[in-house]
Design a protein around this motif. Structure first.
Motif, PDB file in Angstrom:
ATOM      1  N   PRO A 142       0.832  -1.214   0.000  1.00 17.45           N
ATOM      2  CA  PRO A 142       0.000   0.000   0.000  1.00 17.45           C
ATOM      3  C   PRO A 142       0.862   1.258   0.000  1.00 17.45           C
ATOM      4  N   ASP A 143       0.460   2.235  -0.803  1.00 13.29           N
ATOM      5  CA  ASP A 143       1.204   3.493  -0.882  1.00 13.29           C
ATOM      6  C   ASP A 143       1.152   4.217   0.461  1.00 13.29           C
ATOM      7  N   GLU A 144       2.287   4.727   0.859  1.00 20.63           N
ATOM      8  CA  GLU A 144       2.381   5.510   2.084  1.00 20.63           C
ATOM      9  C   GLU A 144       2.812   6.923   1.727  1.00 20.63           C
ATOM     10  N   VAL A 145       2.042   7.896   2.172  1.00 25.08           N
ATOM     11  CA  VAL A 145       2.395   9.291   1.899  1.00 25.08           C
ATOM     12  C   VAL A 145       3.553   9.676   2.822  1.00 25.08           C
ATOM     13  N   ARG A 146       4.670  10.032   2.225  1.00 29.09           N
ATOM     14  CA  ARG A 146       5.872  10.364   2.997  1.00 29.09           C
ATOM     15  C   ARG A 146       6.025  11.874   3.083  1.00 29.09           C
ATOM     16  N   ILE A 147       6.150  12.389   4.304  1.00 28.82           N
ATOM     17  CA  ILE A 147       6.277  13.823   4.538  1.00 28.82           C
ATOM     18  C   ILE A 147       7.664  14.105   5.086  1.00 28.82           C
ATOM     19  N   VAL A 148       8.374  15.023   4.452  1.00 29.80           N
ATOM     20  CA  VAL A 148       9.701  15.411   4.933  1.00 29.80           C
ATOM     21  C   VAL A 148       9.763  16.923   5.046  1.00 29.80           C
ATOM     22  N   GLN A 149      10.032  17.418   6.261  1.00 25.45           N
ATOM     23  CA  GLN A 149      10.209  18.858   6.451  1.00 25.45           C
ATOM     24  C   GLN A 149      11.691  19.129   6.645  1.00 25.45           C
ATOM     25  N   GLU A 150      12.281  19.893   5.732  1.00 25.24           N
ATOM     26  CA  GLU A 150      13.700  20.240   5.767  1.00 25.24           C
ATOM     27  C   GLU A 150      13.825  21.757   5.845  1.00 25.24           C
ATOM     28  N   ASN A 151      14.142  22.233   7.025  1.00 22.32           N
ATOM     29  CA  ASN A 151      14.317  23.661   7.240  1.00 22.32           C
ATOM     30  C   ASN A 151      13.058  24.418   6.817  1.00 22.32           C
ATOM     31  N   ASN A 152      13.114  25.201   5.732  1.00 25.45           N
ATOM     32  CA  ASN A 152      11.945  25.998   5.339  1.00 25.45           C
ATOM     33  C   ASN A 152      11.207  25.400   4.152  1.00 25.45           C
ATOM     34  N   ALA A 153      11.401  24.102   3.891  1.00 22.24           N
ATOM     35  CA  ALA A 153      10.720  23.435   2.780  1.00 22.24           C
ATOM     36  C   ALA A 153       9.995  22.184   3.273  1.00 22.24           C
ATOM     37  N   LEU A 154       8.821  21.954   2.705  1.00 17.75           N
ATOM     38  CA  LEU A 154       8.054  20.750   2.992  1.00 17.75           C
ATOM     39  C   LEU A 154       7.939  19.942   1.706  1.00 17.75           C
ATOM     40  N   ALA A 206       1.931  20.272   7.154  1.00 14.25           N
ATOM     41  CA  ALA A 206       2.468  18.946   7.456  1.00 14.25           C
ATOM     42  C   ALA A 206       1.587  18.213   8.468  1.00 14.25           C
ATOM     43  N   LYS A 207       1.117  18.931   9.481  1.00 14.94           N
ATOM     44  CA  LYS A 207       0.245  18.320  10.494  1.00 14.94           C
ATOM     45  C   LYS A 207      -1.081  17.886   9.877  1.00 14.94           C
ATOM     46  N   MET A 208      -1.619  18.709   8.968  1.00 14.89           N
ATOM     47  CA  MET A 208      -2.889  18.378   8.311  1.00 14.89           C
ATOM     48  C   MET A 208      -2.758  17.100   7.481  1.00 14.89           C
ATOM     49  N   ILE A 209      -1.665  17.019   6.711  1.00 10.10           N
ATOM     50  CA  ILE A 209      -1.469  15.851   5.847  1.00 10.10           C
ATOM     51  C   ILE A 209      -1.242  14.599   6.690  1.00 10.10           C
ATOM     52  N   GLN A 210      -0.540  14.779   7.802  1.00 12.78           N
ATOM     53  CA  GLN A 210      -0.197  13.632   8.648  1.00 12.78           C
ATOM     54  C   GLN A 210      -1.427  12.920   9.189  1.00 12.78           C
TER      55      GLN A 210
END
Length: 531
Positions: free
Chosen positions: A420-432, A492-496
């Motif tokens: 199953p596809d997993e949505v991967r979220i990465v926050q790097e400094n000022n970019a999501l 990021a919190k909303m997507i999570q």
């Protein structure tokens, strides 16, 4: 074939008059972003030209179609080397034109400190939420890093390591003939540490994709790359081990799939993403890591991702934008001497099944305490062998598993299902970064100009759920599931916490129009906050 690639008998059997050895202290490759012609006098029936002219042409699809290395691209050439004095010039001439120099630039940015600093939390308990030991934000200056890559298709797809381009704002690729291009990031696979770039050109030099499975311990290999910014550097060595698992020592445990080719060919900072080739100039691996001392010097152990994994990941990223992984649905471990004695095994080899997931395609076929010994007639000596085979498989593939169960051998057939596809979220400094999209916070001037009180900039868009939904680069995302998007942290919190379809609101700055789109996130997202 070009005259430069032709070798006569006199050239092949010439003896080495002397070799100067230069020792260079190096930084660890993991920290850095920064055939023999086996044709000797006794080999009278073959020569490099007649062997290589029969190699398959990798570019078989029409020009407008995605060009990728298919299953038939694997060479059937035997990698065994006769015990004669080798000449490495042939493989070097074949490989160097297809290996590129990669320069990555990260713009100056405001970096936020993590909010879970233990000392900060301790003092806030006493002095209030406004107290912080470290400043909440600080400015990180622009940085440049360097690495290597391998041209994968004639129309400009390039394979490199994920850690070479991770966090890049600008990527520049320079070919061996000094042509330079701005590259676009097509997709990444942090689990294996691979990434695919794209430059716009045609008829580029590529390498035949060799078979990493046919490599044997002791085979000669060459490492080609750009260590310390020394472009087009070639070093030689042998295959020291196969299916090497480095455990959590690699990238702080980020690499979930490890089955490396180990070599003593010298690789250093800047070699990341470069080619490991066999004696015919065929790509058998992507150089990825080294063991280093505390002084970050090379210690004789280099590691490359095998071409079998490179092919699977690169083709998926080019075609789908993500890697299509399959699910076996078991937890495993290597066989130990104690387990072998307990289970009555004659050899301390194989993979022990600790548990079987209920939703696994193998739920009714595999059992706890089964020992897998072969898959598709390939011996499984340890967990990394099984890991590589499954990682190279596609949804719908049928595999034959030979196992040992309660004193008896048994063979079962399994049709692998898509993980199953997993949505991967990465926050790097000022970019999501999420699902092929890159979001940035917008400054006050932009908000005032567009008369907005909130929103985030869609900085870039690649293959993924957002692109499929219709999001456009340069637009402003203002709402998510009917809730205002204040900044990338809130997004990021909303997507999570999202599971299923949501409605997105977007503003086009060119004309001020508002657009509403639907995107389905499917399974729950995994969040990686990297500071």
């Amino acid at each position: 074939m070009c005259k430069d690639n032709q070798f006569n008998k006199e050239t092949v059997v010439k003896k080495a008059l002397g070799v100067a050895t230069v020792s260079i202290l190096a930084l660890s490759l993991g920290l850095g972003k920064q055939k023999i012609n086996p044709f000797s006098e006794s080999t009278t029936s073959t020569n490099p030209e007649t062997l290589l002219v029969n190699h398959p042409n990798l570019v078989t699809k029409k020009e407008e179609e995605v060009v990728s290395q298919d299953n038939e691209s694997f060479s059937t050439v035997n990698n065994h080397v006769p015990p004669n004095l080798p000449d490495f010039t042939y493989a070097a001439k074949i490989a160097t034109p297809a290996v590129v120099h990669i320069k990555v630039r990260q713009d100056a940015k405001i970096v936020r400190h993590p909010l879970n600093n233990p000392l900060d939390q301790l003092f806030r308990d006493f002095f209030g939420d406004s107290f912080r030991i470290n400043p909440k934000e600080y400015e990180q200056p622009a940085q440049e890093f360097f690495g290597s890559g391998v041209i994968y298709t004639t129309d400009g797809y390039i394979v490199t390591n994920n850690h070479v381009v991770e966090g890049a704002d600008h990527i520049e690729v320079t070919l061996n003939d000094n042509r330079s291009y701005v590259a676009k990031l097509v997709g990444t696979d942090p689990a294996i540490d691979l990434a695919v770039l794209k430059i716009e050109d045609k008829n580029l030099p590529i390498l035949v994709l060799g078979s990493s499975e046919k490599l044997e311990i002791g085979d000669w290999v060459l490492a080609v790359g750009n260590p310390f910014n020394l472009t087009s550097t070639v070093t030689k060595g042998i295959v020291s081990a196969k299916s090497r698992d480095l455990g959590r020592s690699m990238e702080n445990g980020k690499l979930k799939i490890q089955s490396f080719i180990q070599t003593d060919a010298v690789i250093n900072q800047g070699n990341s993403g470069g080619a490991l080739v066999n004696l015919y100039g065929e790509l058998v691996g992507i150089n990825t890591a080294i063991y280093a001392s505390r002084s970050a010097s090379f210690m004789g152990y280099g590691f490359a991702i095998p071409s079998s994994l490179v092919k699977k990941v690169a083709n998926d990223l080019i075609q789908y934008g993500v890697v299509q992984r399959v699910l076996l649905g078991v937890t495993i471990q290597d066989i130990t001497a104690e387990l072998a004695k307990k289970l009555g095994l004659k050899q301390v080899l194989g993979v022990y099944i600790n548990s079987v997931q209920d939703d696994s395609p193998c739920a009714k076929l595999l059992q706890k305490e089964d020992v897998i010994t072969q898959i598709n007639n390939r011996k499984i000596n340890k967990a990394s062998d099984l890991q590589e085979i499954i990682a190279c498989s596609k949804p719908g593939d049928k595999i034959a598993i030979q196992l040992y169960r309660k004193g008896k051998e048994k063979t079962i057939e399994v049709i692998l299902e898509k993980k199953p596809d997993e949505v991967r979220i990465v926050q790097e400094n000022n970019a999501l970064r999420v699902e092929g999209a890159v979001f940035h916070d917008i400054d006050i001037k932009t908000r005032e100009k567009l008369k907005l009180t909130h929103g985030v900039l869609i900085k870039d868009i690649m293959k993924g759920k957002f692109q499929t939904a219709g999001l456009k680069k340069g637009c402003i995302l203002i709402s998510f599931d009917k809730q205002p998007v204040k900044n990338i942290v809130e997004l990021a919190k909303m997507i999570q916490i999202t599971n299923g379809p949501v409605l997105l609101g977007m503003v086009d700055p060119s004309n001020g129009s508002k657009i509403y789109l639907a995107v389905d996130f499917g399974t729950r997202a995994s969040y990686e906050h990297e500071w």
